[in-house]
Design an enzyme around this catalytic site. Structure first.
Site, PDB file in Angstrom:
ATOM      1  N   CYS A  86       0.823  -1.196   0.000  1.00 51.01           N
ATOM      2  CA  CYS A  86       0.000   0.000   0.000  1.00 51.01           C
ATOM      3  C   CYS A  86       0.868   1.262   0.000  1.00 51.01           C
ATOM      4  CB  CYS A  86      -0.970  -0.039   1.174  1.00 51.01           C
ATOM      5  SG  CYS A  86      -2.402   1.043   0.968  1.00 51.01           S
ATOM      6  N   HIS A 139      -3.654  -5.404  -0.056  1.00 55.21           N
ATOM      7  CA  HIS A 139      -3.413  -5.869   1.312  1.00 55.21           C
ATOM      8  C   HIS A 139      -3.399  -7.391   1.389  1.00 55.21           C
ATOM      9  CE1 HIS A 139      -3.787  -2.065   3.634  1.00 55.21           C
ATOM     10  NE2 HIS A 139      -4.379  -1.690   2.517  1.00 55.21           N
ATOM     11  N   GLU A 197      -2.510  -9.158   3.876  1.00 59.62           N
ATOM     12  CA  GLU A 197      -2.972  -9.617   5.197  1.00 59.62           C
ATOM     13  C   GLU A 197      -4.488  -9.713   5.226  1.00 59.62           C
ATOM     14  OE1 GLU A 197      -3.923  -5.426   5.469  1.00 59.62           O
ATOM     15  OE2 GLU A 197      -2.272  -6.533   4.586  1.00 59.62           O
TER      16      GLU A 197
END
Length: 401
Positions: free
Chosen positions: A254, A376, A378
């Site tokens: 990001c 992202h 995660e």
């Protein structure tokens, strides 16, 4: 007992609804999120600092709020817009309902029937400044204050949301690798993902220098997600350049990916309305794999040869660079994205591209263990297509030994 609330955009658009969350008045950049779940993770994602978030899903709050899912120490959104708040929190994990949580966190929100109109307005005219108020009844007076509020371009917010003190997240059992994570607005699930793979993660404040980072003798360095304009975070760009010069493996996501872009000599620019949600298709240019990914960013890296600050126009022309991919897929891959480019740290390439609009979604150095993605991996609460990027980072850590 419910009472009225007012939402005003900087173009004068006015929506009246019902107060939701804390009473008061709040200002920020109006954006929308297309996720149907994960509202607690959205609220606590530091990347939403100074933004008013409208949820496009019609019912929000169904599962309440719990103590396990927050991504940071507090709610970071400036304001919250929903169509219809859930009247009942229904989950065995819930400890309170969403309205009570927003009030406790001081987040002013509004429940309004016009979330579809609001989303279309932002898509047509771009993200813009806005305000929610439960105390002001005059749209004109509120609009005056909206127009006097700061814009997101030029905002240095990473240092605002970053940890003030270093801390360590340790794996269960023996640590295999030592990673320094630069907290530009890191989500709690990121160090957890690294720790699950045997990494001991030392998290440092956003303004840490390359000297600070390298003093910890890391096996690799991670640059996190975060809010604001990457061009305003020169300290992070300087740190990235110093780390790249040291030759250690680097992984960025990001804002961290945008910082890598700037360190490599590329520009960055503000997207019209950004990518926010859990359903963005991203193409891996090396393998042809399409990831369904979670996003939250309003800025992006410019393609090689494009300037900084203005959103480029990516022509949708068919390409035939990969026989395994159809022309409809390659139509969204700009020509510049398929050519390596030179940087002060050796040749580099665009690694991933968004299939909705051709935006750069990843970068990699061709002769050094360095890569980044704009989305992202995660991805709490999901999707988890890209979790293998953490595995790839660990492979680089092992190979660099």
């Amino acid at each position: 007992m419910t009472h009225p609330a007012l939402l005003v955009l900087e173009d004068g658009t006015t929506l009246r609804g019902t107060a939701f969350g804390a009473d008061g008045e709040t200002f920020g950049e109006m954006v929308f999120n297309t996720a149907m779940t994960g509202y607690q993770e959205t609220l606590t994602d530091p990347s939403y600092c100074r933004q008013i978030v409208a949820m496009t899903a019609p019912h929000i709050g169904n599962t309440g709020v719990n103590e396990e899912d927050p991504e940071s120490r507090q709610a970071w959104v400036s304001g919250y817009v929903v169509r219809e708040p859930a009247r009942l929190a229904s989950s065995w994990r819930a400890t309170r309902d969403l309205d009570a949580y927003l009030r406790a966190e001081g987040v002013t929100g509004i429940a309004v029937r016009g979330t579809r109109l609001l989303t279309r307005r932002v898509r047509e005219r771009g993200a813009m400044r806005a305000a929610i108020s439960t105390v002001e009844t005059s749209p004109d007076k509120l609009l005056d204050r909206v127009l006097a509020s700061p814009e997101m371009t030029g905002a240095d917010l990473a240092r605002v949301v970053s940890t003030p003190e270093r801390y360590t997240v340790r794996p269960q059992g023996q640590a295999r690798y030592r990673v320094v994570a630069v907290d530009l607005g890191i989500k709690a699930s990121t160090p957890r993902n690294l720790a699950d793979r045997g990494c001991e993660v030392l998290v440092l404040p956003a303004t840490s220098s390359a000297t600070d980072i390298l003093a910890a003798s890391p096996d690799g360095v991670f640059f996190s997600n975060g809010p604001g304009d990457p061009a305003a975070a020169g300290y992070a760009v300087d740190a990235m350049r110093g780390v790249l010069g040291a030759g250690v493996p680097v992984f960025g996501i990001c804002l961290g990916s945008q910082i890598l872009a700037l360190a490599l000599g590329l520009g960055t620019y503000k997207l019209r309305y950004g990518h926010r949600g859990v359903n963005q298709p991203v193409l891996d240019l090396a393998t042809g794999r399409v990831y369904i990914t979670s996003h939250n960013h309003g800025f992006a890296a410019a393609l090689p040869g494009e300037g900084q600050g203005l959103e480029p126009n990516h022509p949708e022309e068919p390409h035939v660079s990969a026989e395994t991919l159809g022309p409809a897929t390659w139509a969204h891959v700009p020509t510049q994205a398929r050519q390596p480019f030179e940087t002060p740290f050796g040749p580099a390439a665009v690694s991933h591209v968004n299939l909705n609009d051709g935006v750069v979604e990843g970068l990699r150095l061709l002769e050094r263990p360095v890569f980044s993605v704009q989305y992202h991996p995660e991805a709490a609460p999901g999707p988890h297509d890209a979790a293998d990027h953490f595995d790839h980072f660990c492979t680089l850590l092992e190979s660099a030994r």
